[in-house]
Structures are given as C-alpha cells and as structure tokens.
Motif scaffolding. Structure first.
Motif, short mmCIF file in Angstrom:
data_model
loop_
_atom_site.label_atom_id
_atom_site.label_comp_id
_atom_site.label_asym_id
_atom_site.label_seq_id
_atom_site.Cartn_x
_atom_site.Cartn_y
_atom_site.Cartn_z
N SER A 1 1.54 -6.83 9.17
CA SER A 1 1.00 -5.50 9.42
C SER A 1 2.11 -4.49 9.12
O SER A 1 3.23 -4.61 9.62
CB SER A 1 0.56 -5.41 10.88
OG SER A 1 0.32 -4.08 11.24
N CYS A 2 1.82 -3.51 8.27
CA CYS A 2 2.81 -2.50 7.91
C CYS A 2 3.09 -1.63 9.12
O CYS A 2 2.17 -1.14 9.77
CB CYS A 2 2.28 -1.66 6.75
SG CYS A 2 3.35 -0.26 6.37
N SER A 3 4.38 -1.41 9.40
CA SER A 3 4.70 -0.61 10.59
C SER A 3 4.61 0.89 10.30
O SER A 3 4.76 1.70 11.21
CB SER A 3 6.06 -0.99 11.15
OG SER A 3 6.99 -1.17 10.12
N SER A 4 4.31 1.26 9.06
CA SER A 4 4.12 2.68 8.77
C SER A 4 2.63 3.02 8.65
O SER A 4 2.11 3.82 9.41
CB SER A 4 4.85 3.04 7.48
OG SER A 4 4.55 4.36 7.10
N CYS A 5 1.92 2.39 7.72
CA CYS A 5 0.51 2.75 7.51
C CYS A 5 -0.45 1.85 8.30
O CYS A 5 -1.63 2.12 8.39
CB CYS A 5 0.15 2.75 6.02
SG CYS A 5 0.02 1.10 5.31
N GLY A 6 0.08 0.75 8.84
CA GLY A 6 -0.76 -0.12 9.68
C GLY A 6 -1.67 -1.06 8.92
O GLY A 6 -2.36 -1.89 9.52
N PHE B 1 0.82 -1.22 0.00
CA PHE B 1 0.00 0.00 0.00
C PHE B 1 0.85 1.26 0.00
O PHE B 1 0.67 2.14 -0.83
CB PHE B 1 -0.95 -0.01 1.20
CG PHE B 1 -1.79 -1.25 1.24
CD1 PHE B 1 -2.85 -1.42 0.35
CD2 PHE B 1 -1.52 -2.27 2.14
CE1 PHE B 1 -3.63 -2.56 0.37
CE2 PHE B 1 -2.29 -3.41 2.17
CZ PHE B 1 -3.34 -3.57 1.28
N CYS B 2 1.80 1.35 0.94
CA CYS B 2 2.61 2.58 1.02
C CYS B 2 4.08 2.34 0.67
O CYS B 2 4.88 3.26 0.66
CB CYS B 2 2.49 3.18 2.43
SG CYS B 2 3.41 2.24 3.68
N ARG B 3 4.43 1.11 0.39
CA ARG B 3 5.78 0.72 -0.01
C ARG B 3 6.84 0.88 1.09
O ARG B 3 8.03 0.81 0.82
CB ARG B 3 6.22 1.44 -1.31
CG ARG B 3 5.21 1.22 -2.44
CD ARG B 3 5.70 1.61 -3.82
NE ARG B 3 6.88 0.89 -4.27
CZ ARG B 3 6.88 -0.40 -4.66
NH1 ARG B 3 5.77 -1.10 -4.62
NH2 ARG B 3 7.98 -0.96 -5.08
ZN LIG Z 1 2.16 0.55 4.55
#
Ligand SMILES: [Zn+2]
Length: 180
Positions: A30-35, A5-7
């Motif tokens: 789980s992405c640690s930036s966008c969640g 999603f946010c790379r």
């Molecule tokens: Zn992300």
C-alpha cells in the motif's frame, strides 16, 4: 519500492504469500502517499555472466531464440525448442550456483540439441566451441557417427537434468575457452 501510480518511494506491505510452489513471494503493498495498492513478486534470480562480465537474468526465451537460429530450415517444432530450453534451465539450476557463465549455458544446450537435430547441433557447436577450421567439424561429425553407431541416441529419457553434455563434451571445454 516505488509506487507505480504516484512514484512515491515508500510503501507498506499489507500481505505476503508464497507463489509458484514456494519459488516466489508475492507481496501486496500500500503506497504511503496515495494509498493505492499494488503487488510485487520476489524470486531468486539465476544470473548468467557474460564474457564481458555483465550479468543478466537467465531467460528460457533467450535460449529458444538462440537455438531457433541454429534450427532455421530444419524440421524442429516450437514445442521441442521450449522443451529443450526447459531442460537447459534444469541443468543450470542443478549446478547449484547463483551465477553461471554464459559459456556453461551454451554447453548445457549442446547435449539436448544434439538429440534434437544434428545439423542444428553442428551449427550451434561451431559457434559455441569456436570451431576454427574444417578439421573441427570433421572431428565433431566423427563423434556423431560414433555415437550413432553405439546406439547412443536414445538417452533422452533419464538424462534430463543430468549432464549428457558433461560426460560427452568435458574434454572439449578447454578448447572452447581458449579464445577467452
Ligand atoms: Zn502512490
């Protein structure tokens, strides 16, 4: 693993479970930036090593495409091709190595293809074994005739995964590789 999603290139595994009867592991991350959450699948790769030295994952679709070309105009249905590709994969996996030369994939195709359609088999064999003259075809056809005479055509029941290829064709391998 990069977030789709946010790379962002860091994620956390929130769940792992086996898939495909233990052949693969599916992880929920789980992405640690966008969640946002996404899934990855991890499975052992069966690599095919081409003559150039380049490796690529084994692909049943690719086997089907290659064999379908040899079957053009022949009465071979798509199900039979899919089945053949499955048998080829079993043979390759049974060899027990992670990297298989592409030549061996071709050899694993020959046995089942010979049972399926003799004309397609000859076309395919002429490429894979580098037939260079009419005599090569004649020798192969003599083999087919001999096999037909010996009633050696009904071996498809219990030879799956084994090597009708190896037994019948081992002597031809060096010739096929002479062009390397
Ligand atoms: Zn992300």
């Amino acid at each position: 693993m990069r977030c789709p999603f946010c790379r962002h290139n860091d994620s956390r595994v929130v769940d792992s479970r086996e898939a495909d009867e233990g052949q693969a592991i599916r992880r929920r991350r789980s992405c640690s930036s966008c969640g946002k959450r996404f899934t990855t699948v991890e499975e052992p790769v069966l690599a095919v090593v081409k003559r150039s030295g380049v490796t690529e994952p084994f692909s049943r679709e690719k086997v089907v495409r290659g064999v379908a070309r040899a079957c053009q105009g022949r009465p071979v249905d798509p199900d039979a091709l899919a089945q053949l590709a499955h048998r080829v994969e079993e043979t390759i996996r049974a060899a027990g190595t992670a990297e298989v030369p592409s030549q061996e994939v071709g050899m694993a195709i020959l046995g089942p293809l010979r049972e399926l359609d003799e004309v397609a088999y000859l076309r395919f064999a002429s490429v894979y074994r580098n037939f260079s003259c009419v005599a090569d075809f004649e020798a192969e056809i003599a083999d087919l005739r001999a096999a037909a005479r010996d009633g050696d055509v009904g071996g498809r029941v219990d030879t799956a995964g084994e090597t009708p290829v190896g037994a019948a064709d081992a002597r031809d391998v060096p010739a096929a590789r002479a062009g390397d």
